[in-house]
Design an enzyme around this catalytic site. Structure first.
Site, PDB file in Angstrom:
ATOM      1  N   TYR A  48       0.850  -1.192   0.000  1.00 35.64           N
ATOM      2  CA  TYR A  48       0.000   0.000   0.000  1.00 35.64           C
ATOM      3  C   TYR A  48       0.881   1.236   0.000  1.00 35.64           C
ATOM      4  O   TYR A  48       1.789   1.351   0.832  1.00 35.64           O
ATOM      5  CB  TYR A  48      -0.908   0.022   1.230  1.00 35.64           C
ATOM      6  CG  TYR A  48      -1.634   1.337   1.421  1.00 35.64           C
ATOM      7  CD1 TYR A  48      -2.520   1.800   0.462  1.00 35.64           C
ATOM      8  CD2 TYR A  48      -1.430   2.111   2.562  1.00 35.64           C
ATOM      9  CE1 TYR A  48      -3.186   3.007   0.621  1.00 35.64           C
ATOM     10  CE2 TYR A  48      -2.089   3.316   2.733  1.00 35.64           C
ATOM     11  CZ  TYR A  48      -2.966   3.764   1.762  1.00 35.64           C
ATOM     12  OH  TYR A  48      -3.622   4.967   1.927  1.00 35.64           O
ATOM     13  N   ASP A  63       0.495  15.749   5.867  1.00 34.90           N
ATOM     14  CA  ASP A  63      -0.549  15.306   4.947  1.00 34.90           C
ATOM     15  C   ASP A  63      -1.741  16.253   5.012  1.00 34.90           C
ATOM     16  O   ASP A  63      -2.746  15.990   5.672  1.00 34.90           O
ATOM     17  CB  ASP A  63      -0.971  13.878   5.307  1.00 34.90           C
ATOM     18  CG  ASP A  63      -1.951  13.291   4.299  1.00 34.90           C
ATOM     19  OD1 ASP A  63      -2.035  13.829   3.178  1.00 34.90           O
ATOM     20  OD2 ASP A  63      -2.626  12.307   4.633  1.00 34.90           O
ATOM     21  N   ASP A  91      -2.866   5.436  -2.654  1.00 31.94           N
ATOM     22  CA  ASP A  91      -3.712   6.544  -2.226  1.00 31.94           C
ATOM     23  C   ASP A  91      -3.801   7.542  -3.379  1.00 31.94           C
ATOM     24  O   ASP A  91      -2.785   8.027  -3.871  1.00 31.94           O
ATOM     25  CB  ASP A  91      -3.061   7.196  -1.003  1.00 31.94           C
ATOM     26  CG  ASP A  91      -3.901   8.295  -0.380  1.00 31.94           C
ATOM     27  OD1 ASP A  91      -4.915   8.696  -0.980  1.00 31.94           O
ATOM     28  OD2 ASP A  91      -3.528   8.762   0.707  1.00 31.94           O
ATOM     29  N   ASP A  93      -5.969  10.184  -3.006  1.00 26.84           N
ATOM     30  CA  ASP A  93      -6.555  11.352  -2.332  1.00 26.84           C
ATOM     31  C   ASP A  93      -7.952  11.656  -2.880  1.00 26.84           C
ATOM     32  O   ASP A  93      -8.783  10.783  -2.966  1.00 26.84           O
ATOM     33  CB  ASP A  93      -5.623  12.558  -2.462  1.00 26.84           C
ATOM     34  CG  ASP A  93      -4.332  12.368  -1.682  1.00 26.84           C
ATOM     35  OD1 ASP A  93      -4.396  11.867  -0.556  1.00 26.84           O
ATOM     36  OD2 ASP A  93      -3.266  12.706  -2.208  1.00 26.84           O
ATOM     37  N   HIS A 118      -7.550   4.323  -3.936  1.00 26.25           N
ATOM     38  CA  HIS A 118      -8.756   4.838  -3.282  1.00 26.25           C
ATOM     39  C   HIS A 118      -8.936   6.331  -3.526  1.00 26.25           C
ATOM     40  O   HIS A 118      -7.988   7.099  -3.541  1.00 26.25           O
ATOM     41  CB  HIS A 118      -8.822   4.488  -1.795  1.00 26.25           C
ATOM     42  CG  HIS A 118      -7.708   4.985  -0.936  1.00 26.25           C
ATOM     43  ND1 HIS A 118      -7.628   6.288  -0.485  1.00 26.25           N
ATOM     44  CD2 HIS A 118      -6.636   4.345  -0.385  1.00 26.25           C
ATOM     45  CE1 HIS A 118      -6.566   6.436   0.296  1.00 26.25           C
ATOM     46  NE2 HIS A 118      -5.938   5.273   0.364  1.00 26.25           N
ATOM     47  N   GLU A 120     -11.390   9.607  -2.257  1.00 26.25           N
ATOM     48  CA  GLU A 120     -12.168   9.988  -1.082  1.00 26.25           C
ATOM     49  C   GLU A 120     -13.107  11.153  -1.361  1.00 26.25           C
ATOM     50  O   GLU A 120     -13.066  11.760  -2.436  1.00 26.25           O
ATOM     51  CB  GLU A 120     -11.221  10.341   0.066  1.00 26.25           C
ATOM     52  CG  GLU A 120     -10.383  11.567  -0.210  1.00 26.25           C
ATOM     53  CD  GLU A 120      -9.186  11.673   0.723  1.00 26.25           C
ATOM     54  OE1 GLU A 120      -9.057  12.714   1.375  1.00 26.25           O
ATOM     55  OE2 GLU A 120      -8.386  10.722   0.779  1.00 26.25           O
ATOM     56  N   CYS A 128      -5.231  14.620   6.507  1.00 30.22           N
ATOM     57  CA  CYS A 128      -5.123  13.218   6.890  1.00 30.22           C
ATOM     58  C   CYS A 128      -6.428  12.776   7.534  1.00 30.22           C
ATOM     59  O   CYS A 128      -7.036  13.526   8.307  1.00 30.22           O
ATOM     60  CB  CYS A 128      -3.958  13.039   7.866  1.00 30.22           C
ATOM     61  SG  CYS A 128      -3.899  11.411   8.642  1.00 30.22           S
ATOM     62  N   ARG A 165     -13.563   5.663  -0.702  1.00 32.33           N
ATOM     63  CA  ARG A 165     -13.333   6.025   0.699  1.00 32.33           C
ATOM     64  C   ARG A 165     -14.242   7.184   1.090  1.00 32.33           C
ATOM     65  O   ARG A 165     -14.456   8.097   0.303  1.00 32.33           O
ATOM     66  CB  ARG A 165     -11.876   6.429   0.894  1.00 32.33           C
ATOM     67  CG  ARG A 165     -11.598   7.165   2.203  1.00 32.33           C
ATOM     68  CD  ARG A 165     -10.133   7.478   2.379  1.00 32.33           C
ATOM     69  NE  ARG A 165      -9.932   8.621   3.271  1.00 32.33           N
ATOM     70  CZ  ARG A 165      -8.749   9.016   3.742  1.00 32.33           C
ATOM     71  NH1 ARG A 165      -7.657   8.350   3.409  1.00 32.33           N
ATOM     72  NH2 ARG A 165      -8.655  10.076   4.520  1.00 32.33           N
ATOM     73  N   GLU A 195     -13.374   5.555   6.758  1.00 31.26           N
ATOM     74  CA  GLU A 195     -12.200   6.073   7.454  1.00 31.26           C
ATOM     75  C   GLU A 195     -12.517   6.467   8.894  1.00 31.26           C
ATOM     76  O   GLU A 195     -13.603   6.954   9.202  1.00 31.26           O
ATOM     77  CB  GLU A 195     -11.655   7.284   6.686  1.00 31.26           C
ATOM     78  CG  GLU A 195     -10.490   8.003   7.353  1.00 31.26           C
ATOM     79  CD  GLU A 195      -9.218   7.172   7.458  1.00 31.26           C
ATOM     80  OE1 GLU A 195      -9.288   6.013   7.928  1.00 31.26           O
ATOM     81  OE2 GLU A 195      -8.150   7.690   7.085  1.00 31.26           O
ATOM     82  N   ASN A 220      -8.596   0.757   7.797  1.00 36.29           N
ATOM     83  CA  ASN A 220      -7.343   1.506   7.841  1.00 36.29           C
ATOM     84  C   ASN A 220      -6.821   1.498   9.269  1.00 36.29           C
ATOM     85  O   ASN A 220      -7.330   2.210  10.130  1.00 36.29           O
ATOM     86  CB  ASN A 220      -7.582   2.944   7.367  1.00 36.29           C
ATOM     87  CG  ASN A 220      -6.292   3.670   7.045  1.00 36.29           C
ATOM     88  OD1 ASN A 220      -5.282   3.054   6.721  1.00 36.29           O
ATOM     89  ND2 ASN A 220      -6.322   4.991   7.110  1.00 36.29           N
TER      90      ASN A 220
END
Length: 310
Positions: A48, A63, A91, A93, A118, A120, A128, A165, A195, A220
């Site tokens: 990942y 982040d 990721d 984002d 993913h 989001e 983050c 996500r 999340e 996660n």
């Protein structure tokens, strides 16, 4: 030079094969070439790429949505290219903008060789997932991101795994968060990602919502988080979770170890503490033998060619 030549199924197909076994897939969070090499040497079936790790290691920033699409794609391509036989989940984002930006991001991630990614529902100036003060876009905008990803996958005839996500749990509650994930799955997401789950009850409801639907659930596991619920790999399997991400499994030891080493250097103790690990050992993890073997093979061939054509 790749760690190993790609053979057989595509990265996305490999990830789908792993998920089809029904076993919980444990994915260590890597963020650069060295951490990826160490995870490969440890024998993990899937990696990942953590966006937080890339942001901190690549641009030296927390982040907070500061790493750009270009920086993330570059990191993704480098890590995915080390060993094409081991799938990488990355990721992506927010997709870095509107639906057209998401489409470009997905195009570039597929070209880079990811197995899955993913997307989001935070605003573009994201944080983050385990920080406070997160803001989410409307359901309409979120679904436009997922639909854009699905359409690009179809256009490219790709089997990349799309992970939806949501960060809505913190600000809008469990019902809204689950509604968003169910909607994303209907649009075409393969995996759902709630999340910052806080309680056992939330985890149980999340798992029960998607059990038997064919949609894979992701957890996660952020070590040290003051927000998220801590669960073991065994507990994740008991709840039917298909994927568990460990984004801090390399980052936290690196922070602790390097901080300690730097203090040892200041105190004049660095040699006595670290002389047990020769540079060659690290070089070997990073493909030294393969690189030297390739170099010798090429040079031997050239020498033979010249000899036969004198």
């Amino acid at each position: 030079m790749s760690h190993q030549q790609e053979q057989g199924p595509s990265p996305g197909a490999r990830l789908r094969q792993l998920l089809a076994t029904g076993e919980t897939l444990l994915c260590p969070g890597v963020y650069d070439g060295l951490t990826a090499r160490m995870a490969l040497a440890a024998g993990f079936k899937c990696l990942y790429m953590t966006g937080a790790g890339v942001s901190m290691s690549r641009i030296g920033m927390a982040d907070l949505g500061l790493a750009t699409q270009t920086e993330m794609v570059d990191a993704t391509g480098m890590i995915a290219g080390i060993d094409r036989n081991i799938p990488l989940i990355a990721d992506a984002d927010t997709g870095y903008g509107t639906a057209v930006n998401v489409a470009r991001t997905v195009e570039r991630y597929i070209t880079a060789g990811v197995a899955g990614f993913h997307i989001e529902d935070q605003v573009v100036t994201k944080k983050c997932g385990h920080l406070g003060g997160k803001e989410c876009v409307s359901l309409e905008e979120y679904l436009s991101r997922i639909k854009a990803a699905v359409e690009v996958r179809k256009k490219r005839a790709s089997d990349v795994v799309i992970i939806a996500r949501t960060d809505a749990l913190a600000g809008q509650g469990l019902d809204e968060a689950l509604h968003r994930l169910k909607s994303a799955a209907k649009v075409g997401a393969d995996v759902v990602f709630l999340e910052a789950i806080k309680t056992q009850e939330q985890l149980e409801t999340y798992s029960a919502t998607f059990r038997g639907t064919g949609v894979v659930t992701l957890y996660n596991m952020v070590q040290g988080s003051t927000v998220g619920l801590k669960i073991t790999a065994k507990e994740a399997a008991q709840h039917g979770v298909g994927i568990v991400l460990y984004p801090g499994v390399c980052l936290v030891p690196a922070y602790l170890g390097i901080t300690s080493a730097l203090q040892a250097l200041k105190d004049g103790r660095v040699e006595e503490r670290y002389e047990a690990v020769p540079p060659q050992e690290i070089f070997e993890v990073c493909g030294m033998n393969e690189i030297q073997g390739f170099d010798k093979e090429v040079n031997d061939w050239v020498q033979l060619f010249l000899k036969n054509n004198e």
